[in-house]
Design a protein around this motif. Structure first.
Motif, short mmCIF file in Angstrom:
data_model
loop_
_atom_site.label_atom_id
_atom_site.label_comp_id
_atom_site.label_asym_id
_atom_site.label_seq_id
_atom_site.Cartn_x
_atom_site.Cartn_y
_atom_site.Cartn_z
N PHE A 59 24.59 -76.77 16.15
CA PHE A 59 24.71 -75.87 15.00
C PHE A 59 25.93 -74.97 15.14
N LYS B 25 21.91 -74.06 3.55
CA LYS B 25 22.82 -74.70 4.51
C LYS B 25 22.22 -74.71 5.91
N PHE B 26 21.63 -73.58 6.30
CA PHE B 26 21.02 -73.46 7.62
C PHE B 26 19.91 -74.48 7.80
N SER C 237 23.09 -69.54 2.03
CA SER C 237 23.15 -69.57 3.49
C SER C 237 21.90 -70.19 4.09
N MET C 238 20.75 -69.87 3.50
CA MET C 238 19.48 -70.42 3.99
C MET C 238 19.39 -71.92 3.75
N GLN D 258 21.30 -78.16 7.88
CA GLN D 258 21.98 -78.44 9.14
C GLN D 258 20.98 -78.54 10.29
N LEU D 259 19.96 -77.69 10.26
CA LEU D 259 18.93 -77.71 11.29
C LEU D 259 18.17 -79.05 11.24
N ASN E 285 29.57 -75.28 12.79
CA ASN E 285 29.96 -74.14 11.96
C ASN E 285 31.22 -73.46 12.49
#
Length: 242
Positions: free
Chosen positions: A83, A33-34, A30-31, A37-38, A87
């Protein structure tokens, strides 16, 4: 905008690639991907500001008024919308044909909106994608023979978001992205309520399309109803923004 969409598609590809390579449901964390994307959002906004003279004026749909906001505030707002939007589209990909079907009226809306604004260069992207999605549904309709995975759903989310910003109408996503928003809110409400009540649920399952599955709806019925709702709100958005 094409670059933005492809980058999100690449993030989705990495996630799918590692799932297949390791033969498990866990791809990127998750981190990871975050952060990826950021990074895409930040680079895209920088390039818009550097080369296209990004406007920080926020147009309020249907009213016609414009709010002048601080550049830093606008950047945080834009990153939140980007974001969240990408998602949200990704969450909608949970039933055969759903994400593709729901996104077709969104692409038709952006095609019409771009033509009305005289942005024929922008109109080509959603018009081509609408046609591509119709062809794709031949194989993705239940029972699906082909799946889009995160590669497809994150790419579609990138396109939806990029078009909204390219046409300088990000707030229109509140209407044309209604199904995506409801899908996301159903997850947020479910998780929040579950934690607050130590195990109770609002929906039988989240995102909300799975709730309707548990209620006995067939996949085709879910896709049809959700797509018709999306079509109605896209039509309403188009009428109100003319």
């Amino acid at each position: 905008s094409n670059w933005f969409s492809l980058c999100f598609g690449f993030v989705g590809f990495l996630d799918d690639f590692f799932k297949i390579k390791h033969k498990q449901n866990m791809g990127l964390t998750s981190m990871q991907k975050f952060l990826l994307q950021l990074a895409v959002c930040a680079i895209y906004l920088y390039l818009m500001w550097k080369f296209q003279g990004m406007s920080t004026d926020l147009v309020i749909p249907f009213v016609g008024s414009v709010i002048h906001i601080n550049t830093i505030v606008y950047i945080f707002f834009a990153m939140f919308v980007m974001f969240g939007c990408v998602n949200a589209v990704n969450l909608t990909d949970g039933v055969d044909g759903l994400c593709g079907s729901v996104t077709i009226p969104v692409m038709v809306f952006f095609t019409a909106a771009a033509v009305l604004k005289g942005r024929y260069d922008v109109a080509l992207v959603p018009a081509a994608l609408a046609g591509g999605l119709i062809a794709y549904l031949v194989y993705n309709w239940h029972p699906a023979k082909v799946f889009m995975g995160d590669t497809g759903s994150l790419f579609l989310g990138g396109v939806v978001c990029a078009l909204a910003f390219a046409l300088e109408m990000p707030l229109i996503l509140l209407l044309v992205g209604l199904v995506y928003i409801v899908e996301t809110l159903s997850v947020i409400l479910q998780v929040g309520y579950f934690k607050l009540t130590h195990g109770k649920r609002i929906f039988k399952m989240a995102p909300i399309h799975h709730h309707f599955e548990k209620c006995g709806w067939g996949e085709n019925k879910i896709v049809l109803v959700f797509s018709l709702v999306e079509l109605a709100f896209c039509a309403l958005a188009f009428i109100l923004t003319r």
